[in-house]
Design an enzyme around this catalytic site. Structure first.
Site, PDB file in Angstrom:
ATOM      1  N   GLU A 264       1.101  -0.730  -0.126  1.00  0.00           N
ATOM      2  CA  GLU A 264      -0.022   0.025  -0.392  1.00  0.00           C
ATOM      3  C   GLU A 264       1.168   1.090  -0.063  1.00  0.00           C
ATOM      4  OE1 GLU A 264      -1.330   2.993   1.833  1.00  0.00           O
ATOM      5  OE2 GLU A 264      -2.409   1.483   3.420  1.00  0.00           O
ATOM      6  N   CYS A 301      -2.442   8.110   4.966  1.00  0.00           N
ATOM      7  CA  CYS A 301      -2.689   7.066   3.688  1.00  0.00           C
ATOM      8  C   CYS A 301      -3.634   8.196   2.771  1.00  0.00           C
ATOM      9  CB  CYS A 301      -2.749   6.191   3.925  1.00  0.00           C
ATOM     10  SG  CYS A 301      -1.297   5.213   4.618  1.00  0.00           S
TER      11      CYS A 301
END
Lengths: 525, 525
Positions: A264, A301
């Site tokens: 990720e 994120c």
């Protein structure tokens, strides 16, 4: 509970040949004790132990594995305030945030325990024999999912608990039946060791095989590379930078036996603001935008790094309110000196870009590694022309792109790279514009939000924390939520085995009470 | 139904700049007409059309997509005997085999129609809002699977129908909602064109968008490379050689946006023969082994290329019977001159290996490209020493490895590369030896069979035609059976969208009648 700085290979504490220190980002000073750098021998031994543990651990019954996950949760809770205090010193994150994160970490382990017990992840599928079928009889065919093998986990700096040693990657890999080797993040080695010892104690209490877990702290790229290259490691979970993730993907693809890497990496989380919403509540949305952007120094994120909207006075009101809020938003401590300098470089590049207007800056901070928030503006043509404007700047930096008309908004969306999230801010009167954008955004992002902010990722069954490249290296998965378990499984079919030789999940009496698909028909236990 | 040699880009027939011919492997002579080589412009146009078709096709309701699959099946059946006759000439395969394969192809399309209608593939998962939750409310979160995007399909030579233009890759990609671009296999271009025209007619009859399917015949590696490199292609299905599969994997990983490649490549399908079975029915098993090995000239991905057994007189009986059967097994036509020469090279390398005994050869054939079956023997030490003995020889070639004891069998299994299948031949008295091997084999293979032969892959819900590298490039999937649809999907989560803006699959009233997981509880419609 003591922090010794040791390398944890199975049940053994080891010393390394070199050492490193934890750093308090608020002062730049070292925090004791000295930490040992894990090396190639530690990787090899941890991998050998994990490989040895695999046969037993991967075939533990769901109940035993669920208890293991719950025991880890219990042991983490039992560390008590020492964990929060250590994490505060190492990360610069405030107490309330870390207490919340601990709750999330514990809740996540318990969620996976419930997922393991329910048994849907086994995907048990049975096509019974048809001995009388013409022209050929059909054999008995039974399929279940099995664990991939030992998993290497690389935690993130920004969630020292929920995306680190006992975070989502570890919890879902354990849930799948995979031994785990964590490469400890050097930004929070003491926090990491406390959690690693909690996992080890849980493994001992639950009678799990030696090597089901190892913890390799270290600062070098070589350590991570050796771990991903080890032939006994069968999958990788990673949360971090695009460069770091791609390096691991490359190593994994060049192995004699390539393995999946779930990295990720990078996302700017576009927010599309529609005209009626901007008109009705532009200022309020602008304030909320700045609040979402600066929360936790923007170190999420899913931070909203990009707003796309129709140009005009309603957008001016939105931007004005955002600028005012951001201008009063105090500077915040960043996680590490390296993250702070990368943030500074990213902001400086935007400030120096002729096509970009610096709309507002937050107050400069006093002390080390303080994030000074930044809000930028540009137009659609400039954004489309310069791909650098779409690069992630990790921290409280965001850019507002002014579009001339809805077609330009669609074009901007079509030109975006893959994202973790996409957000739509709209009122009822906007819905004709919103509807056609939803399928476009579904090609770009793993999660589409209406009238909210992307920060805040619920740990639940329906969550997708993933998305097309470069948000992740594998858009077919998520790293948060129940579905994450599927990353560490593969299907195996058993043909005509006598019932007593079948793995328990596939036996006729369904000892695990899992849902089953029989002759194509889904049946609940 | 005419074969024109055209390139089929959407609804247009095109000519290419160069041409190639179909070859009758039984005579080595060309069969008309001339076929056009697709080139870079055809790839770009097919990809642009597929990308354009994606928005509509990926959101067709399950019923419409199922009807499309069933219409393809109908149109293939409607070609009638012309399809079988053309396939016989181009592949050298006998009529009965191709009629069976046509039935399988049609059945496979219908299976995926039923899979699409049932809706489990959507994996609908709903975590309803909890507005009163403390400290923070939970938003409404709903997840479904969406299609990845246009898919490139590379068919295999050995199944000109079931693994080619309308084979499992195409059927499962359509089922997932992905437009398909087939790179036609040059070994059966006429067969391919007939099937491609059937798909095109089905698309027209069902009102599917232009570009949902294109067919690009050609002989060059450049054609396949351009297709996999095109940024609008989002996944690849491939069945063929290890070299070919790995080349596509490399191209896909080097793209600006890497994409998944599902390559089914290389497997020698180990068979473990246990002592009681060898004693009780060694000769009968040996005959059956030779029959499985020589069926279809051994041109199956699941051909039994390796037998592992305890040395001794019972194994002698097995090998003797296999040798006798194989010695009388007539030479058979192979698919192409290239496959025939590769088979010859593989057999010659084993014959020339000092550690390998040539146990038996089948009769030499008369005419072009005839496979002369071969049975080899060696011992465990030699097999472990020389990895080349474990390489696939595509065709009727197999090697029997004699082990000294059960531990040596386990060692041999532990040293194997990934496989599509692993077979256990045993009697009740063997079960103590069999049981510990099953989990070992589950780490190596996608399907484990008891007392059967791996050739013959049932198209059903539970099938796994896949396995660890190098059997495939992605062990998490299968290329045969209902699960194959999952290869072309990714999850997307929708947060707090009003019901009328949600995709139909996620609306409260469940218009598709799909099973749903609500708050973690699986519920049938």
């Amino acid at each position: 509970m003591e922090i010794t700085g040791a390398i944890l290979v199975g049940s053994a504490d080891r010393v390394g040949e070199a050492g490193f220190a934890a750093v308090d980002p608020a002062t730049g000073r070292n925090i004791g004790p000295d930490f040992h750098e894990a090396g190639a021998a530690d990787v090899a031994d941890a991998a050998a132990l994990a490989d040895g543990a695999f046969a037993i651990f991967s075939e533990t019954a769901p109940e035993a594995r669920a208890l293991f996950l719950e025991t880890i949760a219990e042991e983490i809770a039992a560390i008590g305030d020492a964990l929060i205090e250590r994490a505060m010193r190492e990360s610069g994150l405030p107490r309330a945030r870390l207490e919340g994160e601990r709750g999330r970490t514990i809740g996540q382990l318990r969620l996976f325990a419930s997922v393991v017990r329910e048994g849907g992840w086994l995907d048990v599928t049975i096509d019974p024999a048809q001995p009388d079928r013409a022209p050929l009889p059909r054999p008995d065919l039974r399929r279940r999912n099995v664990a991939l093998g030992p998993v290497a986990v690389f935690g993130a700096s920004n969630f020292p608990l929920a995306f680190s040693v006992a975070g989502g990657d570890t919890a879902s890999a354990f849930a799948a039946g995979c031994p785990v080797i964590v490469k400890g993040h050097p930004a929070h080695p003491g926090t990491g060791e406390l959690v690693a010892r909690a996992i080890r104690r849980a493994a001992e209490r639950c009678g799990m095989p030696e090597g089901v877990f190892s913890y390799l702290p270290g600062t070098t790229n070589e350590l991570g590379a050796a771990l991903v290259a080890d032939p006994r490691v069968k999958a990788v979970g990673f949360t971090g930078s695009r460069g770091g993730g791609l390096a691991l993907v490359r190593i994994a693809s060049e192995r004699a036996e390539p393995i999946p890497v779930y990295a990720e990496m990078s996302s700017i989380n576009p927010v599309v603001l529609f005209p009626a919403a901007a008109k009705a509540r532009g200022a309020a949305l602008g304030e909320a935008y700045a609040a979402s952007l600066t929360m936790g120094a923007g170190q999420f994120c899913t931070n909203p790094g990009l707003v796309i909207a129709l140009d005009g006075s309603d957008l001016d009101a939105f931007v004005g309110a955002a600028a005012a809020t951001l201008g009063q938003s105090p500077a915040q401590q960043m996680l590490t000196p390296a993250i702070h300098s990368a943030f500074g470089r990213g902001v400086d590049a935007l400030r120096a870009n002729d096509a970009v207007e610096t709309v507002a800056r937050g107050p400069a901070g006093e002390g080390e590694n303080q994030a000074q928030a930044a809000l930028f503006g540009t137009d659609a043509a400039a954004f489309a022309r310069d791909p650098a404007l779409g690069d992630e700047v990790f921290g409280s930096s965001s850019i507002v792109v002014r579009a001339a008309d809805p077609a330009e908004i669609a074009q901007l969306v079509g030109g975006l790279e893959g994202q973790l999230t996409a957000t739509l801010l709209f009122d009822e009167a906007d819905e004709e514009l919103v509807a056609p954008l939803i399928p476009l955004l579904a090609r770009k992002a793993g999660r589409i939000l209406a009238n909210g902010w992307p920060t805040g990722v619920e740990v639940c069954h329906a969550m997708v924390h993933g998305g097309p490249f470069p948000a992740t290296s594998d858009s077919r998965t998520t790293s948060v939520g129940a579905l994450a378990i599927m990353r560490f499984l593969r299907p195996v079919c058993y043909q005509n085995l006598p019932d007593h030789l079948l793995p328990a999940a596939l036996r006729q009496d369904n000892p695990y009470g899992a849902p089953r698909r029989v002759d194509g028909v889904l049946t609940l236990a």
